[in-house]
Design a protein around this motif. Structure first.
Motif, short mmCIF file in Angstrom:
data_model
loop_
_atom_site.label_atom_id
_atom_site.label_comp_id
_atom_site.label_asym_id
_atom_site.label_seq_id
_atom_site.Cartn_x
_atom_site.Cartn_y
_atom_site.Cartn_z
N LEU A 137 0.83 -1.20 0.00
CA LEU A 137 0.00 0.00 0.00
C LEU A 137 0.87 1.25 0.00
CD1 LEU A 137 -2.93 -0.73 2.47
CD2 LEU A 137 -3.00 -0.60 -0.01
N GLY A 138 0.41 2.27 -0.65
CA GLY A 138 1.11 3.55 -0.73
C GLY A 138 1.31 3.92 -2.18
N PRO A 139 1.68 5.16 -2.41
CA PRO A 139 1.90 5.60 -3.79
C PRO A 139 3.00 4.78 -4.45
CG PRO A 139 1.97 7.46 -2.27
CD PRO A 139 1.94 6.22 -1.45
N ASP A 141 6.25 4.08 -6.47
CA ASP A 141 7.51 4.77 -6.76
C ASP A 141 7.74 4.70 -8.26
OD1 ASP A 141 7.99 5.27 -4.07
OD2 ASP A 141 9.10 3.40 -3.79
#
Length: 147
Positions: A137-139, A141
């Protein structure tokens, strides 16, 4: 209270609700140790990174310098951690004391039991999949592959 489809469709909302339920159980599991899950996490980070300083610990916990200092003061007062001379005169190296190591083992056992309770309705494969999904999870890269 009724949750409509808007809230049910938001992954962040669902993750936060799950986190609140798990945090509540973990806090209850740690009550006899008089430490929060965040303080246990700090102890584990200090154990796994001997000699780290307060600034590095604060970054790892996503807390500011003042909050990190207060947290360390509590752990020092409880006899779990000590400050030692750091890499320069402005820093202290943090070290887990033997009593801290004993406490970490006991707290980890309590939190692992809490994890088992809160994931009891999932199969072992589902728990493994959940851990994998949460780690992603998370933006994205720039180097992450987008499918």
């Amino acid at each position: 209270m009724k949750q409509g489809t808007d809230l049910q469709s938001l992954v962040g909302y669902q993750v936060r609700r799950a986190n609140l339920r798990m945090d509540e159980d973990a806090r209850a599991a740690l009550a006899e140790h008089d430490l929060s899950p965040a303080k246990m996490t700090a102890l584990i980070l200090i154990r796994d990174n001997p000699g780290c300083d307060q600034t590095a610990l604060g970054r790892a916990l996503s807390i500011n310098r003042s909050s990190a200092m207060k947290l360390i003061n509590i752990l020092v007062d409880k006899g779990l951690v000590e400050r030692r001379p750091g890499r320069d005169l402005r820093t202290n190296a943090l070290a887990l004391l033997p009593h801290g190591e004993v406490q970490v083992k006991a707290m980890l056992a309590a939190v692992k039991a809490s994890d088992a309770r809160t994931t009891a309705r999932l199969s072992a494969d589902e728990v493994h999949l959940l851990r994998d999904l949460l780690s992603r999870l998370g933006p994205a890269d720039e180097g992450d592959a987008v499918e």
